[in-house]
Design a protein around this motif. Sequence first.
Motif, mmCIF file in Angstrom:
data_model
loop_
_atom_site.group_PDB
_atom_site.id
_atom_site.type_symbol
_atom_site.label_atom_id
_atom_site.label_comp_id
_atom_site.label_asym_id
_atom_site.label_seq_id
_atom_site.Cartn_x
_atom_site.Cartn_y
_atom_site.Cartn_z
ATOM 1 N N UNK A 26 10.959 52.156 42.557
ATOM 2 C CA UNK A 26 9.587 51.892 42.132
ATOM 3 C C UNK A 26 8.712 51.498 43.320
ATOM 4 N N UNK A 27 9.245 50.665 44.190
ATOM 5 C CA UNK A 27 8.470 50.215 45.350
ATOM 6 C C UNK A 27 8.236 51.357 46.334
ATOM 7 N N UNK A 28 9.263 52.143 46.601
ATOM 8 C CA UNK A 28 9.112 53.215 47.575
ATOM 9 C C UNK A 28 8.242 54.360 47.048
ATOM 10 N N UNK A 29 8.106 54.479 45.734
ATOM 11 C CA UNK A 29 7.224 55.505 45.196
ATOM 12 C C UNK A 29 5.776 55.084 45.116
ATOM 13 N N UNK A 30 5.511 53.799 45.316
ATOM 14 C CA UNK A 30 4.163 53.279 45.144
ATOM 15 C C UNK A 30 3.120 53.852 46.110
ATOM 16 N N UNK A 42 2.786 52.645 54.666
ATOM 17 C CA UNK A 42 4.088 52.489 54.028
ATOM 18 C C UNK A 42 4.687 53.797 53.556
ATOM 19 N N UNK A 43 3.830 54.779 53.254
ATOM 20 C CA UNK A 43 4.330 56.067 52.782
ATOM 21 C C UNK A 43 5.036 56.850 53.876
ATOM 22 N N UNK A 44 4.791 56.506 55.144
ATOM 23 C CA UNK A 44 5.347 57.280 56.250
ATOM 24 C C UNK A 44 6.384 56.520 57.053
ATOM 25 N N UNK A 45 6.757 55.328 56.609
ATOM 26 C CA UNK A 45 7.820 54.589 57.282
ATOM 27 C C UNK A 45 9.168 55.165 56.844
ATOM 28 N N UNK A 46 10.038 55.530 57.781
ATOM 29 C CA UNK A 46 11.356 56.082 57.388
ATOM 30 C C UNK A 46 12.148 55.098 56.545
ATOM 31 N N UNK A 47 12.806 55.627 55.519
ATOM 32 C CA UNK A 47 13.590 54.781 54.629
ATOM 33 C C UNK A 47 14.702 54.044 55.377
ATOM 34 N N UNK A 48 15.281 54.705 56.367
ATOM 35 C CA UNK A 48 16.443 54.128 57.043
ATOM 36 C C UNK A 48 16.101 52.817 57.748
ATOM 37 N N UNK A 49 14.827 52.665 58.141
ATOM 38 C CA UNK A 49 14.426 51.449 58.846
ATOM 39 C C UNK A 49 14.573 50.227 57.949
#
Length: 302
Positions: free
Chosen positions: A171-175, A138-145
């Motif tokens: 909060x979720x994307x920083x997890x 999840x840490x490497x999935x591009x945000x735009x997707x």
Amino acid sequence: MNVATADTAADGPRGRKPRRMLSRRNIILYGTLFVVAVYYLLPLYVMVVTSLKGMPEIRLGHIFAPPVEITFQPWVKAWAQACTGLNCDGLSRGFWNSVRITVPSVLLSIAIASVNGYALANWRFKGAEVFFTILIVGAFIPYQVMLYPIVIILREMGLYGTLTGLVLVHSIFGMPILTLLFRNYFTALPEELFKAARVDGAGFWGIYLRIMLPMSLPVFVVAVIIQITGIWNDFLFGVVYTKPDLYPMTVQLNNIVNSVQGVKEYNVNMAATLLTGLVPLLVYFVSGKLFVRGIAAGAVKG
């Protein structure tokens, strides 16, 4: 003079030969550092001096020249008078929106991620490795997707266009990355401390609150700096998941700089840019030593 002293005097001074300050190695090393420092500091210098000039002086074109007459009016206008769309209250509204977004996002993401990392490091459960692998992916999935799916989810939850929804997204994307940091840091701590606490009867929360937290200040500082820098400087999530009245500071900065109405006020644009980047810069300077300690203590070890 005894025999030992005479022998020492005859042999000459001992120990390592002192290095020359102007050796070829030092010239190359410090010369490279100087060039790199100038490369990064020159744009900052131009921004500062431009923000302190009036428009008549800027039109002369001497971009590197210091201001002949210093004025703070561009800073005042950038903060309280610059127009972003129909609103002409400067960056002040965006600043408080950014504070309301950043503070709860940082606290929530770090609190959850620290417990996740602690559990993955010391309380292995069934499926822990699979859970950790999913977090890393999840840490490497591009945000735009995930922009549009998250829009739908927030809309169904009634949180789209609100600060609460944006806090949840940050909060979720920083997890994932924070969980990785905390997990690796807790793994590097002496396992004997954990085992001794278990023998003394301490449970999950007792060990976390009384032993792990007091020893984890460096990695918490690393996490705070990463989150504040990422959330405060975010533009994409701010413009997608909020509305104009709730835009963070970066979105308002974009609107000020890219305004096509009237005269292009470069001094106001530079002052607005400096104001926007001031918070993460201050956070890093205040806690920079602890940041380095957290890195060296194993916060980013694999």
